[in-house]
Motif scaffolding. Sequence first.
Motif, PDB file in Angstrom:
ATOM      1  N   PRO A  51       0.690  -1.234  -0.154  1.00 38.00           N
ATOM      2  CA  PRO A  51      -0.022   0.022  -0.101  1.00 38.00           C
ATOM      3  C   PRO A  51       0.745   1.459   0.067  1.00 38.00           C
ATOM      4  N   ARG A  52       2.066   1.158  -0.529  1.00 44.03           N
ATOM      5  CA  ARG A  52       2.990   2.172  -0.432  1.00 44.03           C
ATOM      6  C   ARG A  52       3.972   2.129  -1.515  1.00 44.03           C
ATOM      7  N   ALA A  53       4.585   3.352  -2.098  1.00 41.58           N
ATOM      8  CA  ALA A  53       5.581   3.087  -3.065  1.00 41.58           C
ATOM      9  C   ALA A  53       6.829   2.326  -2.609  1.00 41.58           C
ATOM     10  N   ASN A  88       4.653   2.864  -7.920  1.00 41.01           N
ATOM     11  CA  ASN A  88       3.567   3.079  -6.967  1.00 41.01           C
ATOM     12  C   ASN A  88       2.629   2.132  -6.368  1.00 41.01           C
ATOM     13  N   PRO A  89       1.845   2.090  -5.251  1.00 44.76           N
ATOM     14  CA  PRO A  89       0.908   1.144  -4.963  1.00 44.76           C
ATOM     15  C   PRO A  89       0.083   0.738  -6.131  1.00 44.76           C
ATOM     16  N   GLU A 120      13.668   1.388   2.380  1.00 42.86           N
ATOM     17  CA  GLU A 120      13.417   3.026   2.624  1.00 42.86           C
ATOM     18  C   GLU A 120      13.875   3.524   3.766  1.00 42.86           C
ATOM     19  N   ARG A 123      11.608   4.919   6.286  1.00 41.78           N
ATOM     20  CA  ARG A 123      10.622   4.118   7.230  1.00 41.78           C
ATOM     21  C   ARG A 123      11.338   3.566   8.410  1.00 41.78           C
TER      22      ARG A 123
END
Length: 238
Positions: A51-53, A88-89, A120, A123
Motif C-alpha cells: 500500500p506504499r511506493a 507506486n502502490p 526505505e 521508514r
Amino acid sequence: MQPIISLIVCLTTFILFGPSSHAASLRVAPVILDMKVPQAASTIRVWNDAPRAIHVQVRVFRWDQKDGEDVYTPTNDVAASPPIIALNPGGENLIRVVRTSKRAIGREESYRLIVDELPEPSRRQAGVVNLVVRHSIPVFFTPPDSSPATSWTIERGRGGYVVTVRNDGTQRLRVSNLVLSSKGRTLARRGGLVGYVLGKSSVAWFVPAKSGPSGGTVTISADSEGGRLNAQARMRGG
C-alpha cells in the motif's frame, strides 16, 4: 571482480531491523527465463502489491557451480533494463533482459536475475522490522540439441542420505520431488524444488531419513523439466 558465493533461493526475505514487522510485497512473473538460441531477449513483469511506493533494483549475475556450490559473478554479458524502478502502490513495470555478448554460445549459459526491493531509510523506526523481498530468477540461453547427461551416487549419512549428481551434459537439470527407494520400499523423500545441477557441474543434496539400509542398490526418481526421471545408484558408506 570477485565472485559472490552463496545459496540464493527463489525468494529470500531479509530482516533489517528490530523485533516486530511490516511486510512488503514485490511480485514477479515469470519465475524462470529459458531462451532457446538464437533468442537473445525476454521480459519479466514486476508488481507492487504494497500500500506504499517502493523502489526496486535489478541486477544480473553469471551463475556457475564450483565444488558443489553456486557461484554468482557480476557480468556485462547480459543486461537488465531498467536497473532501478519506482513503483507506486498497485503499480507494475516490465524489465527487459538482453544477452549483449556477441560471443557464440557453445553450451547453455546460466545467469541469475536478482530483483530486490530497496529498503526505505525514511521508514526506519526503533523496534520495527522492515521485511525486504528478493527474487532470484534463473535465466538460461540454451543452444539447440542441448541435454543433461547425469550420473548419481548415494551415501548413507547421519540422519539421512547424501545424493550427489554429476552432469556431464550441456544443459542444466532441474530436480524436484526427489524419492529414494529400495526393493519397492521408500527410504526417503524430499518434496518441492530440490535444486539445479548445471552442465559440466556436480552438486550434492541431503535427503533426511530416520532409518534405512546403508548398502545395496537405490532407485532414484524425481521430477525434471523433461518429465519424470529414474536412475539407480549403489549406496556407499554406512
